[in-house]
Design an enzyme around this catalytic site. Structure first.
Site, PDB file in Angstrom:
ATOM      1  N   HIS A   1       0.806  -1.231   0.000  1.00 44.81           N
ATOM      2  CA  HIS A   1       0.000   0.000   0.000  1.00 44.81           C
ATOM      3  C   HIS A   1       0.838   1.280   0.000  1.00 44.81           C
ATOM      4  O   HIS A   1       0.462   2.270  -0.600  1.00 44.81           O
ATOM      5  CB  HIS A   1      -0.980   0.015   1.180  1.00 44.81           C
ATOM      6  CG  HIS A   1      -0.323   0.182   2.516  1.00 44.81           C
ATOM      7  ND1 HIS A   1       0.299  -0.850   3.170  1.00 44.81           N
ATOM      8  CD2 HIS A   1      -0.175   1.267   3.329  1.00 44.81           C
ATOM      9  CE1 HIS A   1       0.791  -0.416   4.327  1.00 44.81           C
ATOM     10  NE2 HIS A   1       0.511   0.864   4.443  1.00 44.81           N
ATOM     11  N   ASP A   2       1.987   1.263   0.664  1.00 43.72           N
ATOM     12  CA  ASP A   2       2.807   2.480   0.756  1.00 43.72           C
ATOM     13  C   ASP A   2       4.049   2.422  -0.119  1.00 43.72           C
ATOM     14  O   ASP A   2       4.996   3.174   0.106  1.00 43.72           O
ATOM     15  CB  ASP A   2       3.223   2.713   2.218  1.00 43.72           C
ATOM     16  CG  ASP A   2       2.201   3.523   2.993  1.00 43.72           C
ATOM     17  OD1 ASP A   2       1.371   4.208   2.355  1.00 43.72           O
ATOM     18  OD2 ASP A   2       2.227   3.481   4.240  1.00 43.72           O
TER      19      ASP A   2
ATOM     20  N   LYS B   1       5.901   5.475  -1.266  1.00 49.68           N
ATOM     21  CA  LYS B   1       6.766   6.301  -0.408  1.00 49.68           C
ATOM     22  C   LYS B   1       8.206   6.291  -0.903  1.00 49.68           C
ATOM     23  O   LYS B   1       9.017   7.116  -0.489  1.00 49.68           O
ATOM     24  CB  LYS B   1       6.698   5.807   1.048  1.00 49.68           C
ATOM     25  CG  LYS B   1       5.440   6.281   1.774  1.00 49.68           C
ATOM     26  CD  LYS B   1       5.448   5.886   3.235  1.00 49.68           C
ATOM     27  CE  LYS B   1       4.184   6.402   3.955  1.00 49.68           C
ATOM     28  NZ  LYS B   1       4.080   5.839   5.319  1.00 49.68           N
TER      29      LYS B   1
ATOM     30  N   HIS C   1       2.305   9.948  -2.335  1.00 49.95           N
ATOM     31  CA  HIS C   1       2.753   8.554  -2.277  1.00 49.95           C
ATOM     32  C   HIS C   1       1.663   7.602  -2.785  1.00 49.95           C
ATOM     33  O   HIS C   1       1.977   6.537  -3.314  1.00 49.95           O
ATOM     34  CB  HIS C   1       3.233   8.167  -0.858  1.00 49.95           C
ATOM     35  CG  HIS C   1       2.149   7.831   0.133  1.00 49.95           C
ATOM     36  ND1 HIS C   1       1.467   8.798   0.836  1.00 49.95           N
ATOM     37  CD2 HIS C   1       1.635   6.634   0.548  1.00 49.95           C
ATOM     38  CE1 HIS C   1       0.586   8.196   1.648  1.00 49.95           C
ATOM     39  NE2 HIS C   1       0.670   6.888   1.489  1.00 49.95           N
TER      40      HIS C   1
ATOM     41  N   HIS D   1      -5.971   3.942  -0.284  1.00 50.38           N
ATOM     42  CA  HIS D   1      -5.952   3.653   1.158  1.00 50.38           C
ATOM     43  C   HIS D   1      -6.005   4.901   2.033  1.00 50.38           C
ATOM     44  O   HIS D   1      -6.102   4.803   3.242  1.00 50.38           O
ATOM     45  CB  HIS D   1      -4.771   2.757   1.540  1.00 50.38           C
ATOM     46  CG  HIS D   1      -3.424   3.422   1.497  1.00 50.38           C
ATOM     47  ND1 HIS D   1      -2.744   3.656   0.332  1.00 50.38           N
ATOM     48  CD2 HIS D   1      -2.637   3.906   2.485  1.00 50.38           C
ATOM     49  CE1 HIS D   1      -1.594   4.237   0.602  1.00 50.38           C
ATOM     50  NE2 HIS D   1      -1.501   4.415   1.917  1.00 50.38           N
ATOM     51  N   HIS D   2      -5.952   6.094   1.418  1.00 51.74           N
ATOM     52  CA  HIS D   2      -6.147   7.320   2.212  1.00 51.74           C
ATOM     53  C   HIS D   2      -7.424   8.070   1.837  1.00 51.74           C
ATOM     54  O   HIS D   2      -7.607   9.215   2.202  1.00 51.74           O
ATOM     55  CB  HIS D   2      -4.929   8.240   2.102  1.00 51.74           C
ATOM     56  CG  HIS D   2      -3.726   7.707   2.819  1.00 51.74           C
ATOM     57  ND1 HIS D   2      -3.699   7.533   4.183  1.00 51.74           N
ATOM     58  CD2 HIS D   2      -2.523   7.280   2.360  1.00 51.74           C
ATOM     59  CE1 HIS D   2      -2.514   7.026   4.538  1.00 51.74           C
ATOM     60  NE2 HIS D   2      -1.785   6.857   3.442  1.00 51.74           N
TER      61      HIS D   2
HETATM   62  P1  C2E Z   1       1.611   6.290   8.391  1.00 49.58           P
HETATM   63  O1  C2E Z   1       2.532   6.712   9.493  1.00 49.58           O
HETATM   64  O2  C2E Z   1       1.699   4.869   7.943  1.00 49.58           O
HETATM   65  O3  C2E Z   1       0.140   6.607   8.848  1.00 49.58           O
HETATM   66  C1  C2E Z   1      -0.951   6.070   8.178  1.00 49.58           C
HETATM   67  C2  C2E Z   1      -2.232   6.742   8.577  1.00 49.58           C
HETATM   68  O4  C2E Z   1      -2.492   6.501   9.964  1.00 49.58           O
HETATM   69  C3  C2E Z   1      -2.243   8.240   8.475  1.00 49.58           C
HETATM   70  O5  C2E Z   1      -2.507   8.682   7.170  1.00 49.58           O
HETATM   71  C4  C2E Z   1      -3.418   8.600   9.394  1.00 49.58           C
HETATM   72  O6  C2E Z   1      -4.645   8.357   8.753  1.00 49.58           O
HETATM   73  C5  C2E Z   1      -3.249   7.588  10.496  1.00 49.58           C
HETATM   74  N1  C2E Z   1      -2.506   8.216  11.599  1.00 49.58           N
HETATM   75  C6  C2E Z   1      -1.186   8.200  11.835  1.00 49.58           C
HETATM   76  N2  C2E Z   1      -0.911   8.889  12.961  1.00 49.58           N
HETATM   77  C7  C2E Z   1      -2.077   9.371  13.430  1.00 49.58           C
HETATM   78  C8  C2E Z   1      -2.435  10.160  14.593  1.00 49.58           C
HETATM   79  O7  C2E Z   1      -1.587  10.548  15.407  1.00 49.58           O
HETATM   80  N3  C2E Z   1      -3.770  10.432  14.759  1.00 49.58           N
HETATM   81  C9  C2E Z   1      -4.696  10.008  13.883  1.00 49.58           C
HETATM   82  N4  C2E Z   1      -5.996  10.312  14.095  1.00 49.58           N
HETATM   83  N5  C2E Z   1      -4.395   9.260  12.775  1.00 49.58           N
HETATM   84  C10 C2E Z   1      -3.100   8.963  12.570  1.00 49.58           C
HETATM   85  P2  C2E Z   1      -2.066  10.156   6.766  1.00 49.58           P
HETATM   86  O8  C2E Z   1      -2.407  11.125   7.838  1.00 49.58           O
HETATM   87  O9  C2E Z   1      -2.650  10.407   5.419  1.00 49.58           O
HETATM   88  O10 C2E Z   1      -0.515  10.067   6.660  1.00 49.58           O
HETATM   89  C11 C2E Z   1       0.104   9.345   5.630  1.00 49.58           C
HETATM   90  C12 C2E Z   1       1.561   9.211   5.880  1.00 49.58           C
HETATM   91  O11 C2E Z   1       2.144  10.523   5.963  1.00 49.58           O
HETATM   92  C13 C2E Z   1       1.900   8.578   7.222  1.00 49.58           C
HETATM   93  O12 C2E Z   1       1.856   7.181   7.116  1.00 49.58           O
HETATM   94  C14 C2E Z   1       3.300   9.124   7.452  1.00 49.58           C
HETATM   95  O13 C2E Z   1       4.278   8.434   6.688  1.00 49.58           O
HETATM   96  C15 C2E Z   1       3.195  10.520   6.908  1.00 49.58           C
HETATM   97  N6  C2E Z   1       2.898  11.509   7.945  1.00 49.58           N
HETATM   98  C16 C2E Z   1       1.680  11.836   8.431  1.00 49.58           C
HETATM   99  N7  C2E Z   1       1.787  12.804   9.366  1.00 49.58           N
HETATM  100  C17 C2E Z   1       3.115  13.077   9.506  1.00 49.58           C
HETATM  101  C18 C2E Z   1       3.877  13.970  10.329  1.00 49.58           C
HETATM  102  O14 C2E Z   1       3.361  14.723  11.142  1.00 49.58           O
HETATM  103  N8  C2E Z   1       5.232  13.955  10.189  1.00 49.58           N
HETATM  104  C19 C2E Z   1       5.855  13.121   9.290  1.00 49.58           C
HETATM  105  N9  C2E Z   1       7.177  13.134   9.221  1.00 49.58           N
HETATM  106  N10 C2E Z   1       5.158  12.252   8.496  1.00 49.58           N
HETATM  107  C20 C2E Z   1       3.807  12.228   8.601  1.00 49.58           C
HETATM  108 FE    FE Z   2      -0.120   5.498   3.063  1.00 50.25          FE
HETATM  109 FE    FE Z   3       0.990   2.433   6.071  1.00 51.72          FE
END
Ligand code: C2E
Ligand code: FE
Ligand code: FE
Ligand code: SIN
Ligand code: SIN
Length: 375
Positions: free
Chosen positions: A215-216, A219, A244, A270-271
């Site tokens: 899925h990712d 990235k 991504h 997936h998003h």
């Molecule tokens: P990921 O870390 O695999 O997170 C996947 C999804 O999990 C996120 O999609 C979001 O829907 C959920 N998620 C992750 N952390 C939280 C949280 O603290 N609270 C809530 N309610 N949901 C959460 P999203 O937001 O579209 O992010 C996609 C990807 O973007 C993330 O994959 C990560 O790689 C990156 N990302 C997101 N936020 C940040 C950030 O603040 N800093 C950095 N460096 N990367 C981020």
């Molecule tokens: Fe993703």
């Molecule tokens: Fe993921």
């Protein structure tokens, strides 16, 4: 093509068992034998093991020992009128099975290259001993057994290598972030559990299990400085990060493999959010493919319960609250319903993975265990 093959996985296994059972039954009838056994060769352990031995548990005999072991080692049939008068006979098996062997006809099962892959054995001809005609008959049945056993084994190998390739490829994309390798394994198992609990047929469940770790994969196109940024992303960085999904779709699109088509849909969708507020296309409700709606919940469940460079891990109860609150907003309510019911199974996998890698933080033990789903 691949999905078809993956779909056939369990079918191939059961078909092999069924077919061997059929051949064993046929051998018993045609040769008027009391018992028939198919032994397959385990090359690594230099052992034969009984794939089909009616009425007994699996038997293991060392290669080169006993009648079966001798036939496997030499590749030559043995027709023995009275086993207990033959020095090569290994009475240990009789002791294990509580059976008394008298006459015994054992023929090698050979693959297309003439290599022995097992032996086919019939025991105790009801009248007299086994004759030349019996030997010829059993050789034919052994040939059929060999072909199907070899096909099943080749198929199993192909499947294993595909699965291995997928996981390696998927982790390559996130190699820069060591935690994500584990994420993929867990997320894939969570997806399979959810799909299974939703009642999808097992070949579909198996496909989702294999497709979801990709899925990712997109990235791989996101710069390190963004992917590994310890803090919140700026608006510009977010624009990059959201891509991504598109990068992943680009990598996986237009494949003839149904498995890769499924991973394409997951990578792209997936998003997306149930309410239409997600990215990249703002799809809504059932416009979002079901495999993606399931993978989303598995992905977020794991993202929340894991530590990320940009966030700590949340305890299980908090994670469940966050996800529940977004049912019908971010997530398909039907998937959340199943998610809540499946929590004991999901946390079991989480525990297993945490135990397998003590370095990874364990949110389960950090919070009270969930005895029953919170509703
Ligand atoms: P990921 O870390 O695999 O997170 C996947 C999804 O999990 C996120 O999609 C979001 O829907 C959920 N998620 C992750 N952390 C939280 C949280 O603290 N609270 C809530 N309610 N949901 C959460 P999203 O937001 O579209 O992010 C996609 C990807 O973007 C993330 O994959 C990560 O790689 C990156 N990302 C997101 N936020 C940040 C950030 O603040 N800093 C950095 N460096 N990367 C981020
Ligand atoms: Fe993703
Ligand atoms: Fe993921
Ligand atoms: C043997 O082949 O010596 C023992 C195997 C059996 O009794 O089935
Ligand atoms: C299955 O394919 O039936 C089980 C999926 C899993 O949990 O690995």
């Amino acid at each position: 093509m691949l999905l078809l093959e993956f779909g056939k996985r369990s079918t191939a296994e059961t078909n092999l068992d069924k077919l061997l059972l059929l051949l064993v039954e046929e051998a018993k009838q045609l040769l008027e034998a009391e018992r028939a056994t198919v032994f397959l060769l385990d090359v690594k352990r230099r052992q034969l093991w009984s794939k089909v031995a009616l009425g007994t548990d699996a038997i293991r005999v060392p290669l080169g020992r006993g009648i079966a072991g001798t036939v496997a080692a030499t590749g030559k049939s043995l027709n023995i009128p009275d086993a207990y008068r033959d020095g090569r006979f290994n009475p240990e098996v009789d002791r294990q099975t509580g059976y008394h062997t008298r006459s015994m006809l054992t023929v090698p099962m050979k693959n297309n290259h003439g290599e022995v892959i097992g032996v086919f054995q019939v025991l105790n001809r009801k009248k007299g001993g086994f004759d030349q005609r019996d030997e010829e008959l059993l050789a034919i049945l052994a040939g059929q057994a060999a072909t199907s056993a070899e096909n099943a084994q080749l198929y199993e190998q192909l499947l294993k290598s595909s699965e291995d390739t997928i996981l390696r490829l998927a982790s390559a994309a996130e190699f820069r972030d060591k935690e994500t390798h584990m994420h993929l394994g867990r997320m894939s198992r969570y997806s399979a559990i959810l799909a299974e609990e939703m009642g999808f047929p097992s070949p579909w469940v198996e496909s989702l299990r294999l497709a979801s770790p990709l899925h990712d994969i997109g990235k791989i196109g996101v710069p390190d400085a963004i992917l590994r940024k310890p803090g919140k992303l700026t608006e510009e960085e977010w624009v990059e990060m959201r891509k991504h999904t598109l990068y992943g779709a680009d990598i996986l699109k237009d494949s003839d493999s149904e498995l890769l088509q499924m991973s394409y849909r997951i990578a792209l969708c997936h998003h997306e959010w149930w309410n239409g507020q997600g990215y990249p296309r703002g799809l809504k409700g059932e416009e979002i493919p079901i495999e993606a709606r399931i993978a989303t919940v598995a992905d977020v469940f794991d993202a929340l319960t894991s530590r990320r460079v940009y966030k700590p891990s949340f305890p299980l109860d908090e994670t469940v609250e966050i996800i529940k609150k977004d049912s019908g907003v971010h997530y398909d309510p039907k998937v959340i319903e199943v998610f809540l019911k499946a929590l004991p199974r999901l946390t079991e996998v989480m525990r297993e993975c945490a135990a397998a890698n003590a370095i990874v933080s364990d949110p389960v033990s950090a919070s009270p265990p969930v005895a029953s789903p919170v509703k």
